[in-house]
Design an enzyme around this catalytic site. Sequence first.
Site, PDB file in Angstrom:
ATOM      1  N   LYS A 288       0.861  -1.189   0.000  1.00  9.48           N
ATOM      2  CA  LYS A 288       0.000   0.000   0.000  1.00  9.48           C
ATOM      3  C   LYS A 288       0.902   1.246   0.000  1.00  9.48           C
ATOM      4  O   LYS A 288       1.801   1.358   0.813  1.00  9.48           O
ATOM      5  CB  LYS A 288      -0.895  -0.013   1.239  1.00  9.48           C
ATOM      6  CG  LYS A 288      -2.073   0.909   1.171  1.00  9.48           C
ATOM      7  CD  LYS A 288      -3.098   0.567   2.244  1.00  9.48           C
ATOM      8  CE  LYS A 288      -4.313   1.475   2.165  1.00  9.48           C
ATOM      9  NZ  LYS A 288      -5.356   1.097   3.155  1.00  9.48           N
ATOM     10  N   GLU A 373     -19.318  -4.386  10.779  1.00 11.93           N
ATOM     11  CA  GLU A 373     -20.207  -3.572  11.610  1.00 11.93           C
ATOM     12  C   GLU A 373     -21.305  -4.419  12.265  1.00 11.93           C
ATOM     13  O   GLU A 373     -21.671  -4.180  13.410  1.00 11.93           O
ATOM     14  CB  GLU A 373     -20.840  -2.467  10.763  1.00 11.93           C
ATOM     15  CG  GLU A 373     -19.884  -1.341  10.375  1.00 11.93           C
ATOM     16  CD  GLU A 373     -19.014  -1.669   9.179  1.00 11.93           C
ATOM     17  OE1 GLU A 373     -19.186  -2.749   8.578  1.00 11.93           O
ATOM     18  OE2 GLU A 373     -18.124  -0.843   8.851  1.00 11.93           O
ATOM     19  N   ARG A 401     -24.972  -0.583   7.941  1.00 11.61           N
ATOM     20  CA  ARG A 401     -24.688  -2.003   7.714  1.00 11.61           C
ATOM     21  C   ARG A 401     -25.289  -2.878   8.807  1.00 11.61           C
ATOM     22  O   ARG A 401     -25.501  -4.064   8.626  1.00 11.61           O
ATOM     23  CB  ARG A 401     -23.165  -2.251   7.705  1.00 11.61           C
ATOM     24  CG  ARG A 401     -22.524  -2.168   6.384  1.00 11.61           C
ATOM     25  CD  ARG A 401     -22.797  -3.395   5.539  1.00 11.61           C
ATOM     26  NE  ARG A 401     -22.523  -3.133   4.143  1.00 11.61           N
ATOM     27  CZ  ARG A 401     -21.322  -3.253   3.607  1.00 11.61           C
ATOM     28  NH1 ARG A 401     -20.289  -3.596   4.356  1.00 11.61           N
ATOM     29  NH2 ARG A 401     -21.137  -2.987   2.314  1.00 11.61           N
TER      30      ARG A 401
HETATM   31  C1  LIG Z   1     -18.767  -0.929   5.358  1.00  7.83           C
HETATM   32  C2  LIG Z   1     -17.540  -0.059   5.418  1.00  7.83           C
HETATM   33  N1  LIG Z   1     -16.912   0.104   6.606  1.00  7.83           N
HETATM   34  C3  LIG Z   1     -15.812   0.872   6.686  1.00  7.83           C
HETATM   35  C4  LIG Z   1     -15.324   1.518   5.585  1.00  7.83           C
HETATM   36  C5  LIG Z   1     -14.118   2.442   5.693  1.00  7.83           C
HETATM   37  N2  LIG Z   1     -13.010   1.940   4.868  1.00  7.83           N
HETATM   38  C6  LIG Z   1     -12.742   2.424   3.677  1.00  7.83           C
HETATM   39  S1  LIG Z   1     -11.446   1.687   2.958  1.00  7.83           S
HETATM   40  C7  LIG Z   1     -11.205   0.702   4.325  1.00  7.83           C
HETATM   41  C8  LIG Z   1     -10.092  -0.269   4.374  1.00  7.83           C
HETATM   42  C9  LIG Z   1     -10.165  -1.175   3.191  1.00  7.83           C
HETATM   43  O1  LIG Z   1      -9.078  -2.074   3.262  1.00  7.83           O
HETATM   44  P1  LIG Z   1      -8.775  -2.957   1.983  1.00  7.83           P
HETATM   45  O2  LIG Z   1     -10.014  -3.540   1.467  1.00  7.83           O
HETATM   46  O3  LIG Z   1      -7.693  -3.876   2.349  1.00  7.83           O
HETATM   47  O4  LIG Z   1      -8.278  -1.903   0.895  1.00  7.83           O
HETATM   48  P2  LIG Z   1      -6.902  -1.114   0.848  1.00  7.83           P
HETATM   49  O5  LIG Z   1      -7.201   0.270   1.367  1.00  7.83           O
HETATM   50  O6  LIG Z   1      -5.909  -1.855   1.672  1.00  7.83           O
HETATM   51  O7  LIG Z   1      -6.521  -1.096  -0.615  1.00  7.83           O
HETATM   52  C10 LIG Z   1     -12.159   0.966   5.280  1.00  7.83           C
HETATM   53  C11 LIG Z   1     -12.230   0.309   6.603  1.00  7.83           C
HETATM   54  C12 LIG Z   1     -16.024   1.327   4.360  1.00  7.83           C
HETATM   55  N3  LIG Z   1     -15.621   1.970   3.218  1.00  7.83           N
HETATM   56  N4  LIG Z   1     -17.095   0.548   4.307  1.00  7.83           N
END
Ligand SMILES: Cc1ncc(C[n+]2csc(CCOP(=O)(O)OP(=O)(O)O)c2C)c(N)n1
Length: 638
Positions: A288, A373, A401
């Site tokens: 990342k 959630e 959610r």
């Molecule tokens: C239901 C929900 N909860 C929390 C979030 C906040 N959120 C956005 S990106 C993320 C992390 C995503 O991690 P990953 O899927 O590994 O993607 P990366 O950023 O590592 O590419 C979170 C928790 C969200 N977008 N949707």
Amino acid sequence: MESGTNLLSQINSPADLKPLNVEQLRSLAEEIRVYLTECVSKTGGHLAPSLGVVELTLALHKVYDLPKDKLIWDVGHQAYVHKILTGRRDQLPTIRQHGGLSGFLRIDESPYDLYGAGHASTSISAAMGFAKARDFRGGKESVLALIGDGALTGGLALEGMNNAADDGTNITVILNDNEMSIAENVGALATYLSKLRMEPMYQFAESTAKGVIKGLPLGSGLITKAARAAKHTATHFATPAHTGLLFEEMGFHYIGPIDGHNVEALIDVFNHVKKMKGAVLVHVLTVKGKGIPYAEADSRTYHGLSKFSPDDGKMESKTVGVSYTSAFADTLCDLSETDDKIIGITAAMPDGTGLNKFAKLHPERYFDVGIAEQHAVTFAAGLAAENFKPVVAIYSTFLQRAYDQIVHDVALQHLPVRFFLDRGGLVGDDGGTHHGVLDLAYLRCVPNMVIAAPKDTDELRAMTRFALAYSAGPIAVRYPRGGARQLTHEDSPEIILGKAEILQDGDDIALIGLGAGVEIALDAAALLADCGVRATVVNARFCKPLDAETILDVARRCGRVITIEDGVTPGGFGSGVLELLADNGVMVPVARIGLPDEFIEHGPVPLLREIVGLTAPAVAAKAREMVGTRRESGYAAV
Ligand SMILES: Cc1ncc(C[n+]2csc(CCOP(=O)(O)OP(=O)(O)O)c2C)c(N)n1
Ligand SMILES: CC(=O)[C@@H](O)[C@H](O)COP(=O)(O)O
Ligand SMILES: [Mg+2]
């Protein structure tokens, strides 16, 4: 295609990638990183996630033919490169700006955005829909879901996998594993993935295999072993039997792990995966923030941020004053020093909710459950059933959610779960998927639920203490993103359940504000005073239960009411006031100022409020219009 520098300026659609060779793709990747960082440094946005998938996005668009082939992104915050490659390179400087590109994918933004997102864990289920639609119409296109390791911790993702692996349809899940959610990824799945990261991947086509293996972070012994193994493989992937077992046992063909920055290997793998049948899971290892040192070193900070210097990543100063998030977190930490029943729970948002402070103080009483959630809420219900004081700190939009968990597991059982809803109201650049504007409406109709909203951060501190002391059932305290002007005075009354606070008196009209609506009401009252209209201003404090005595009294006395809330008016706080007045036969004109029954675009909050009329001048104009009608019957018009 001219080779050498500035290939990016020649890429106007994915078709322009097809003639590029590996060397050209590698230099294009570097150009993209520079351009992406330059643009995001000026607009703010999700930098590290997109930097991590440059090669992956190039390989996918090189091998597959979008939009005929269907690529469904999870969350979509990492899709800036996808936007660059699909005809929106020159619009990237408008990303997350009002009227500009969305920070996520949107069906209505581009034919290459096959499916929108913003909330995590949806891609596999949606891709399953696309796959079955294809099967029904006898299509042959590839259907792929691109999901991160964080999003994979969401229950919906596992529901999608459970169905996809069993159905027999042709579907490919690309797992972008960078070991990060926003913070470090958590849970048993993350641990399992880290074990898989250590396994070498053997694959055919000796030249590619050597290339892949050379790029893997392995000791030399494994490389020799893998290179030897690669010699005898012919037309199939050979991976150590126990690699990917969890996915294999579910019914996926597991392919990986693959170096997600080796564009040659990725192209080779996807060319083979494209021909495979059934459910395939391609496990891609990425970093990342890849390629930009400060983003790689601290992808938690550079996950999503406001403007910064592209040279060194230094950010512009944060919001002045105390943020609501800090007011909540600091108060919770203070309370937790003398109350060991307080348990902090987040669904993968420790920094955004402020629970990272609590985690440092009480790691044993802190839980990051991943992007889960629903589990967070029912986990809290279990704790509350055992007389602990679970605090679910969560963004308003993401709590959507867990609606049934709120109803079925918490409220119906009168369990005292404390919900702290950050980002309540318009949030700005993240737009329609992230505005926390439905919470007042979706919570108000839940029996036993108490809903409070502070007028400023000092009042949030008081409400936090109130909520932790309240144990008759669930309580939600919701507050906006960022900070606030301080309106609390030393003689502000204490927080009492269902009691409002009268901030000023006036007999011409009652302005009843909730949360951020209070500041707007006070500013509108000041405008009205300038033209001789005397307004009563009420800080409602509670959306449920309402302060019936105060509201009925001011409505009868002033003869007209305007309610102001940073939430949807259908079913929101103002609707509650309307119901109260009607139920008590107080038939006075009521205007509800809030958000309309439509999704609000992305853009700066002040501009969005201007557009929807959630401003002091708009309230004052409405009030003059309403008072004017009364003034006509015996009062001087204003
Ligand atoms: C239901 C929900 N909860 C929390 C979030 C906040 N959120 C956005 S990106 C993320 C992390 C995503 O991690 P990953 O899927 O590994 O993607 P990366 O950023 O590592 O590419 C979170 C928790 C969200 N977008 N949707
Ligand atoms: C993509 C996502 O859902 C999160 O990164 C979100 O954008 C964070 O919002 P804040 O910037 O308000 O913390
Ligand atoms: Mg991740």
